[in-house]
Motif scaffolding. Structure first.
Motif, PDB file in Angstrom:
ATOM      1  N   MET A 118       0.824  -1.190   0.000  1.00 23.68           N
ATOM      2  CA  MET A 118       0.000   0.000   0.000  1.00 23.68           C
ATOM      3  C   MET A 118       0.869   1.256   0.000  1.00 23.68           C
ATOM      4  SD  MET A 118      -3.305   0.778   2.111  1.00 23.68           S
ATOM      5  CE  MET A 118      -4.085   2.343   2.100  1.00 23.68           C
ATOM      6  N   ALA A 119       1.939   1.274   0.760  1.00 25.90           N
ATOM      7  CA  ALA A 119       2.812   2.437   0.786  1.00 25.90           C
ATOM      8  C   ALA A 119       3.551   2.602  -0.535  1.00 25.90           C
ATOM      9  CB  ALA A 119       3.806   2.317   1.921  1.00 25.90           C
ATOM     10  N   ASP A 120       3.648   1.547  -1.327  1.00 27.49           N
ATOM     11  CA  ASP A 120       4.326   1.637  -2.617  1.00 27.49           C
ATOM     12  C   ASP A 120       3.519   2.454  -3.620  1.00 27.49           C
ATOM     13  OD1 ASP A 120       6.366   0.044  -1.629  1.00 27.49           O
ATOM     14  OD2 ASP A 120       5.394  -1.809  -2.289  1.00 27.49           O
ATOM     15  N   ASP A 121       2.208   2.624  -3.382  1.00 28.57           N
ATOM     16  CA  ASP A 121       1.355   3.363  -4.306  1.00 28.57           C
ATOM     17  C   ASP A 121       1.468   4.879  -4.140  1.00 28.57           C
ATOM     18  OD1 ASP A 121       0.460   0.935  -5.226  1.00 28.57           O
ATOM     19  OD2 ASP A 121      -1.292   0.909  -3.901  1.00 28.57           O
ATOM     20  N   HIS A 122       2.109   5.334  -3.086  1.00 26.96           N
ATOM     21  CA  HIS A 122       2.190   6.772  -2.803  1.00 26.96           C
ATOM     22  C   HIS A 122       3.173   7.461  -3.746  1.00 26.96           C
ATOM     23  CE1 HIS A 122       2.182  10.503  -0.612  1.00 26.96           C
ATOM     24  NE2 HIS A 122       3.497  10.462  -0.554  1.00 26.96           N
ATOM     25  N   GLU A 123       2.724   8.573  -4.321  1.00 31.42           N
ATOM     26  CA  GLU A 123       3.601   9.398  -5.138  1.00 31.42           C
ATOM     27  C   GLU A 123       3.823  10.718  -4.411  1.00 31.42           C
ATOM     28  OE1 GLU A 123       2.534   9.811  -9.262  1.00 31.42           O
ATOM     29  OE2 GLU A 123       1.510   7.875  -9.221  1.00 31.42           O
ATOM     30  N   HIS A 124       5.068  11.041  -4.155  1.00 26.35           N
ATOM     31  CA  HIS A 124       5.413  12.251  -3.408  1.00 26.35           C
ATOM     32  C   HIS A 124       4.897  13.493  -4.124  1.00 26.35           C
ATOM     33  CE1 HIS A 124       7.608  14.560  -0.475  1.00 26.35           C
ATOM     34  NE2 HIS A 124       8.112  15.298  -1.444  1.00 26.35           N
ATOM     35  N   GLY A 125       4.209  14.360  -3.367  1.00 25.68           N
ATOM     36  CA  GLY A 125       3.705  15.608  -3.924  1.00 25.68           C
ATOM     37  C   GLY A 125       2.343  15.526  -4.572  1.00 25.68           C
ATOM     38  N   LYS A 126       1.652  14.411  -4.490  1.00 26.59           N
ATOM     39  CA  LYS A 126       0.354  14.250  -5.149  1.00 26.59           C
ATOM     40  C   LYS A 126      -0.836  14.398  -4.200  1.00 26.59           C
ATOM     41  CE  LYS A 126       1.969  13.269  -9.202  1.00 26.59           C
ATOM     42  NZ  LYS A 126       1.736  14.095 -10.371  1.00 26.59           N
ATOM     43  N   MET A 127      -0.586  14.562  -2.903  1.00 26.33           N
ATOM     44  CA  MET A 127      -1.676  14.636  -1.946  1.00 26.33           C
ATOM     45  C   MET A 127      -2.341  16.016  -1.978  1.00 26.33           C
ATOM     46  SD  MET A 127      -1.535  13.652   2.068  1.00 26.33           S
ATOM     47  CE  MET A 127      -1.342  15.196   2.907  1.00 26.33           C
TER      48      MET A 127
END
Length: 45
Positions: A1-10
């Motif tokens: 699940m943490a692998d799906d995070h893209e920095h700066g997209k929140m």
């Protein structure tokens, strides 16, 4: 699940609004406190 995070997209619009409100409130409280202290200094002398 943490692998799906893209920095700066929140979406941080709510956090920015909360931070702006906190800074505004803090500034107003600080100004009010200084005014109260000045009033107390003038009345006491």
């Amino acid at each position: 699940m943490a692998d799906d995070h893209e920095h700066g997209k929140m979406d941080i619009k709510e956090q920015e609004k909360t931070f702006d409100a906190f800074i505004t409130w803090s500034t107003r409280v600080a100004i009010f406190s200084v005014c109260v202290l000045l009033f107390m200094a003038l009345v006491n002398s």
